[in-house]
Design a protein around this motif. Sequence first.
Motif, PDB file in Angstrom:
ATOM      1  N   PHE A   1       0.848  -1.054  -0.045  1.00  0.00           N
ATOM      2  CA  PHE A   1      -0.039  -0.111  -0.065  1.00  0.00           C
ATOM      3  C   PHE A   1       0.839   1.186   0.238  1.00  0.00           C
ATOM      4  N   GLN A   2       2.064   0.860   0.243  1.00  0.00           N
ATOM      5  CA  GLN A   2       3.001   2.193  -0.057  1.00  0.00           C
ATOM      6  C   GLN A   2       3.647   2.243  -1.629  1.00  0.00           C
ATOM      7  N   SER A   3       3.731   3.586  -2.019  1.00  0.00           N
ATOM      8  CA  SER A   3       4.235   3.682  -3.439  1.00  0.00           C
ATOM      9  C   SER A   3       5.504   4.719  -3.385  1.00  0.00           C
ATOM     10  N   VAL A   4       6.169   4.409  -4.511  1.00  0.00           N
ATOM     11  CA  VAL A   4       7.222   5.307  -4.837  1.00  0.00           C
ATOM     12  C   VAL A   4       7.201   5.604  -6.454  1.00  0.00           C
ATOM     13  N   CYS A   5       7.994   7.113  -6.640  1.00  0.00           N
ATOM     14  CA  CYS A   5       7.755   7.445  -7.941  1.00  0.00           C
ATOM     15  C   CYS A   5       9.156   7.584  -8.575  1.00  0.00           C
ATOM     16  N   TRP A   6       9.697   7.351  -9.484  1.00  0.00           N
ATOM     17  CA  TRP A   6      10.954   7.850  -9.784  1.00  0.00           C
ATOM     18  C   TRP A   6      10.895   8.098 -11.164  1.00  0.00           C
ATOM     19  N   ASP A   7      12.246   9.015 -11.542  1.00  0.00           N
ATOM     20  CA  ASP A   7      12.302   9.668 -12.801  1.00  0.00           C
ATOM     21  C   ASP A   7      13.311   8.616 -13.346  1.00  0.00           C
ATOM     22  N   GLU A   8      12.609   8.268 -14.478  1.00  0.00           N
ATOM     23  CA  GLU A   8      13.282   7.153 -15.594  1.00  0.00           C
ATOM     24  C   GLU A   8      14.310   7.488 -16.175  1.00  0.00           C
ATOM     25  N   ASP A   9      14.575   8.897 -16.264  1.00  0.00           N
ATOM     26  CA  ASP A   9      15.962   9.225 -16.935  1.00  0.00           C
ATOM     27  C   ASP A   9      17.043   9.235 -15.718  1.00  0.00           C
TER      28      ASP A   9
END
Length: 242
Positions: free
Chosen positions: A45-53
């Motif tokens: 239920f925890q999420s992480v967002c990252w920059d693909e570049d």
Amino acid sequence: MQWATRDERPDLPDIPPSDVWPEYSLHGDDIDALWLRLLDAVPQFQSVCWDEDSGAVVAEAYAFPCWWDGTDDGLGPGVVATMADAVARIDVGLPANTLCALVGVVAPAARGRGLAAEVLRQMRRVAAANEFDALIAPVRPSWKARYPLFPIAEYMTWRRADGLLFDPWMRTHERLGARMGPPLPRSLRITGSVAEWEAWTGLPLPVSGTYVFPDGLAPLDVDRDIDRGEYWEPNVWFIHRW
């Protein structure tokens, strides 16, 4: 930008809390132990967002499953109370029917790119993927610290000339279709010694009394006779449905 839940990408680093939150807010009376328990129990239920570049982590969405009867009266009196109930239910294997937002974090270097709304959208996606029909959020108003002497029940009613909510973070929830629920004047308690509060706020507290302090959403009550400062962080419930 790419999102994943923490059980899918446990390798990605966290955004340091000190990069996002004022020091005092890292010292809640009960929230730390509950936070760690929930993060360990429900990484899905925890999420992480990252920059693909660049590979850099730019945002995180912390949430946890809970039980809610669907009424305003059934919403908890604060974020800590809701977390404690969720942990108790997890420990005995009781079901959940709702996702509760805990914290949305955007890295300082990534602000101004619309990621705050994306954090909420990701929480909604996670809730829907788990067949929940609601996301509830005890919202920490982003501009409340500018008006610490006004009760949260009054502040939450303020609107701009265009009719939208005055507070930017509350307005983000509203723009995504959330309904504002009841105020939480005592959502999170933080207590400490006078010396601790002076260190957390950078403010001398020479006498007993009620103080406003940098980044505080409400006043701080200080009693030097018992060497204690007590602060209650206010929130506002928002309810997202789809």
